[in-house]
Scaffold this active site. Structure first.
Site, PDB file in Angstrom:
ATOM      1  N   ALA A  12      88.516  23.234  43.032  1.00  0.00           N
ATOM      2  CA  ALA A  12      88.742  22.867  41.620  1.00  0.00           C
ATOM      3  C   ALA A  12      89.813  21.790  41.440  1.00  0.00           C
ATOM      4  O   ALA A  12      89.799  21.066  40.450  1.00  0.00           O
ATOM      5  CB  ALA A  12      89.117  24.112  40.821  1.00  0.00           C
ATOM      6  N   ARG A  15      88.884  15.838  43.654  1.00  0.00           N
ATOM      7  CA  ARG A  15      88.286  14.795  42.793  1.00  0.00           C
ATOM      8  C   ARG A  15      87.004  15.282  42.127  1.00  0.00           C
ATOM      9  O   ARG A  15      86.819  15.156  40.917  1.00  0.00           O
ATOM     10  CB  ARG A  15      87.989  13.537  43.616  1.00  0.00           C
ATOM     11  N   MET A  16      86.090  15.877  42.923  1.00  0.00           N
ATOM     12  CA  MET A  16      84.830  16.361  42.346  1.00  0.00           C
ATOM     13  C   MET A  16      85.067  17.579  41.458  1.00  0.00           C
ATOM     14  O   MET A  16      84.470  17.704  40.389  1.00  0.00           O
ATOM     15  CB  MET A  16      83.826  16.695  43.453  1.00  0.00           C
ATOM     16  N   ARG A  40      92.686  25.552  47.683  1.00  0.00           N
ATOM     17  CA  ARG A  40      93.451  26.047  48.837  1.00  0.00           C
ATOM     18  C   ARG A  40      94.655  26.854  48.341  1.00  0.00           C
ATOM     19  O   ARG A  40      95.249  26.504  47.314  1.00  0.00           O
ATOM     20  CB  ARG A  40      93.995  24.862  49.653  1.00  0.00           C
ATOM     21  N   HIS A 162      82.830   3.593  50.906  1.00  0.00           N
ATOM     22  CA  HIS A 162      83.502   4.644  50.127  1.00  0.00           C
ATOM     23  C   HIS A 162      84.998   4.367  50.033  1.00  0.00           C
ATOM     24  O   HIS A 162      85.541   3.573  50.794  1.00  0.00           O
ATOM     25  CB  HIS A 162      83.291   6.021  50.773  1.00  0.00           C
ATOM     26  N   LYS A 166      88.176   9.104  51.801  1.00  0.00           N
ATOM     27  CA  LYS A 166      87.036   9.906  52.278  1.00  0.00           C
ATOM     28  C   LYS A 166      87.291  10.383  53.701  1.00  0.00           C
ATOM     29  O   LYS A 166      87.728   9.619  54.554  1.00  0.00           O
ATOM     30  CB  LYS A 166      85.735   9.089  52.204  1.00  0.00           C
ATOM     31  N   GLY A 172      77.622  11.845  54.276  1.00  0.00           N
ATOM     32  CA  GLY A 172      76.472  12.754  54.312  1.00  0.00           C
ATOM     33  C   GLY A 172      75.245  12.107  53.694  1.00  0.00           C
ATOM     34  O   GLY A 172      74.118  12.294  54.164  1.00  0.00           O
TER      35      GLY A 172
HETATM   36  P1  NAD Z   1      88.900  16.186  47.605  1.00  0.00           P
HETATM   37  O1  NAD Z   1      89.641  16.178  48.902  1.00  0.00           O
HETATM   38  O2  NAD Z   1      89.449  15.405  46.458  1.00  0.00           O
HETATM   39  O3  NAD Z   1      88.759  17.705  47.098  1.00  0.00           O
HETATM   40  C1  NAD Z   1      88.492  18.784  47.924  1.00  0.00           C
HETATM   41  C2  NAD Z   1      89.252  19.979  47.364  1.00  0.00           C
HETATM   42  O4  NAD Z   1      88.888  21.139  48.123  1.00  0.00           O
HETATM   43  C3  NAD Z   1      90.784  19.805  47.454  1.00  0.00           C
HETATM   44  O5  NAD Z   1      91.388  20.114  46.208  1.00  0.00           O
HETATM   45  C4  NAD Z   1      91.156  20.797  48.540  1.00  0.00           C
HETATM   46  O6  NAD Z   1      92.471  21.326  48.348  1.00  0.00           O
HETATM   47  C5  NAD Z   1      90.090  21.867  48.338  1.00  0.00           C
HETATM   48  N1  NAD Z   1      89.963  22.754  49.475  1.00  0.00           N
HETATM   49  C6  NAD Z   1      90.124  22.489  50.790  1.00  0.00           C
HETATM   50  N2  NAD Z   1      90.021  23.621  51.504  1.00  0.00           N
HETATM   51  C7  NAD Z   1      89.762  24.614  50.628  1.00  0.00           C
HETATM   52  C8  NAD Z   1      89.559  26.014  50.765  1.00  0.00           C
HETATM   53  N3  NAD Z   1      89.612  26.617  51.944  1.00  0.00           N
HETATM   54  N4  NAD Z   1      89.312  26.736  49.639  1.00  0.00           N
HETATM   55  C9  NAD Z   1      89.276  26.141  48.433  1.00  0.00           C
HETATM   56  N5  NAD Z   1      89.486  24.825  48.233  1.00  0.00           N
HETATM   57  C10 NAD Z   1      89.716  24.073  49.331  1.00  0.00           C
HETATM   58  O7  NAD Z   1      87.433  15.771  47.947  1.00  0.00           O
HETATM   59  P2  NAD Z   1      86.243  15.386  46.952  1.00  0.00           P
HETATM   60  O8  NAD Z   1      86.123  13.908  46.855  1.00  0.00           O
HETATM   61  O9  NAD Z   1      86.347  16.188  45.689  1.00  0.00           O
HETATM   62  O10 NAD Z   1      85.002  15.899  47.801  1.00  0.00           O
HETATM   63  C11 NAD Z   1      84.891  17.247  48.205  1.00  0.00           C
HETATM   64  C12 NAD Z   1      83.702  17.385  49.140  1.00  0.00           C
HETATM   65  O11 NAD Z   1      82.498  17.069  48.436  1.00  0.00           O
HETATM   66  C13 NAD Z   1      83.730  16.431  50.344  1.00  0.00           C
HETATM   67  O12 NAD Z   1      83.108  17.075  51.424  1.00  0.00           O
HETATM   68  C14 NAD Z   1      82.910  15.251  49.869  1.00  0.00           C
HETATM   69  O13 NAD Z   1      82.370  14.506  50.932  1.00  0.00           O
HETATM   70  C15 NAD Z   1      81.839  15.974  49.076  1.00  0.00           C
HETATM   71  N6  NAD Z   1      81.194  15.187  48.032  1.00  0.00           N
HETATM   72  C16 NAD Z   1      79.893  15.490  47.808  1.00  0.00           C
HETATM   73  C17 NAD Z   1      79.220  14.876  46.770  1.00  0.00           C
HETATM   74  C18 NAD Z   1      77.793  15.276  46.482  1.00  0.00           C
HETATM   75  O14 NAD Z   1      77.165  14.698  45.577  1.00  0.00           O
HETATM   76  N7  NAD Z   1      77.255  16.264  47.192  1.00  0.00           N
HETATM   77  C19 NAD Z   1      79.892  13.953  45.973  1.00  0.00           C
HETATM   78  C20 NAD Z   1      81.223  13.665  46.228  1.00  0.00           C
HETATM   79  C21 NAD Z   1      81.881  14.320  47.254  1.00  0.00           C
END
Ligand code: NAD
Length: 278
Positions: A12, A15-16, A40, A162, A166, A172
């Site tokens: 939560a 970024r996503m 986390r 990206h 990243k 992916g």
């Molecule tokens: P980000 O690093 O900004 O956010 C990830 C979040 O997950 C962080 O707040 C982190 O603290 C948290 N996290 C890490 N370990 C955790 C745990 N054990 N329990 C709970 N939370 C935990 O990254 P992002 O840009 O938001 O992307 C997140 C993931 O989604 C990446 O793998 C990214 O490649 C993927 N992504 C997928 C899509 C899609 O369309 N499927 C789009 C964008 C990003």
């Protein structure tokens, strides 16, 4: 009036996660509501309201570091954009809790993906490296193009760009585009994939798909698939200009998944894009 679908958001504070919280705070998804938000245990945003932390109105849900406690609360679907190892570790817990699960996290290795597949025997799971409508259409177009160009001397290369933060490369989405192209050519991606090139790499064999990852600034995500032959080059491209397109796709999946049979679904299922008919 039926009650909204209650969402458990994992990652939560990321970024996503924040993009999804902002959408849930707005008027676009009245049928969805945030029920719990997890990150986390050492996230600096722990204890903050998930909406306020994302720069939106308060949603009345604090970001916690305890997934198991959140799973014990009432939620209709979990939306997970965290980290590959975290999603894999969550898989048996999601299955045990019986909560439909959207996995947007990328970078899962073979064992981690197997953990998600195992969970999908007990609960409905959407696993998608890219949740945008445009990219999912691109998957279908690339497969169709490769099928049409097979055996005609077209070299396939995939270039992705990206933002500098990243964590995985190639993306992916790029790998899925590679899968789509390989499927169209009738190849197995793992036999033909090559990551970038340097040094005396020699002449390119036709049966190869090259991946090239560019990292910089705040680029949300660009993907281009090239089919290059003597005398011409076809490029199929997608450019995401905002994370919202990905977050909107995730929330469409969240509205679609509850009540489905246990299985591993993709965005093609959610969006109704059947294979071969883009
Ligand atoms: P980000 O690093 O900004 O956010 C990830 C979040 O997950 C962080 O707040 C982190 O603290 C948290 N996290 C890490 N370990 C955790 C745990 N054990 N329990 C709970 N939370 C935990 O990254 P992002 O840009 O938001 O992307 C997140 C993931 O989604 C990446 O793998 C990214 O490649 C993927 N992504 C997928 C899509 C899609 O369309 N499927 C789009 C964008 C990003």
């Amino acid at each position: 009036m039926s009650r909204p679908v209650r969402i458990l958001l994992v990652g939560a504070a990321g970024r996503m996660g924040q993009a999804i919280a902002r959408l849930l705070a707005g008027p676009s998804f009245p049928g969805l509501a945030l029920a719990a938000a997890v990150d986390r245990p050492d996230s600096p945003l722990l204890g903050q309201d998930a909406g306020s932390a994302a720069g939106a109105r308060p949603l009345g849900v604090k970001i916690s570091g305890d997934l198991d406690a959140a799973l014990a609360d009432v939620a209709d679907v979990a939306v997970d954009f965290s980290f590959h190892a975290a999603s894999a570790a969550a898989a048996p817990r999601m299955a045990a809790a019986g909560i439909p699960w959207i996995v947007g996290t990328t970078g899962l290795d073979g064992a981690e993906r197997a953990a998600v597949e195992q969970a999908a025997r007990k609960i409905p799971v959407v696993l998608a490296a890219n949740m945008s409508v445009g990219v999912n259409l691109l998957f279908a177009l690339v497969e169709q193009a490769a099928r049409a160009l097979k055996g005609r001397g077209y070299d396939c290369e995939i270039v992705e760009r990206h933002h500098r933060r990243k964590k995985d490369a190639p993306s992916g989405t790029a790998l899925f585009l590679g899968e789509a192209a390989a499927q169209g050519f009738g190849w197995n991606l793992k036999d033909v994939a090559i990551d970038g090139r340097s040094g005396l790499s020699g002449e390119r064999p036709e049966k190869q798909i090259g991946f090239h990852a560019v990292r910089g600034g705040d680029i949300v995500g660009d993907h281009t698939v090239l089919f290059a032959a003597d005398g011409e080059c076809i490029e199929l491209s997608h450019r995401a200009t905002s994370r919202d397109t990905l977050a909107i796709g995730a929330l469409r999946a969240a509205a679609w998944l509850p009540g489905r049979a246990p299985a591993l679904y993709g965005m093609r299922d959610v969006l109704g894009l059947t294979p071969g008919s883009p």
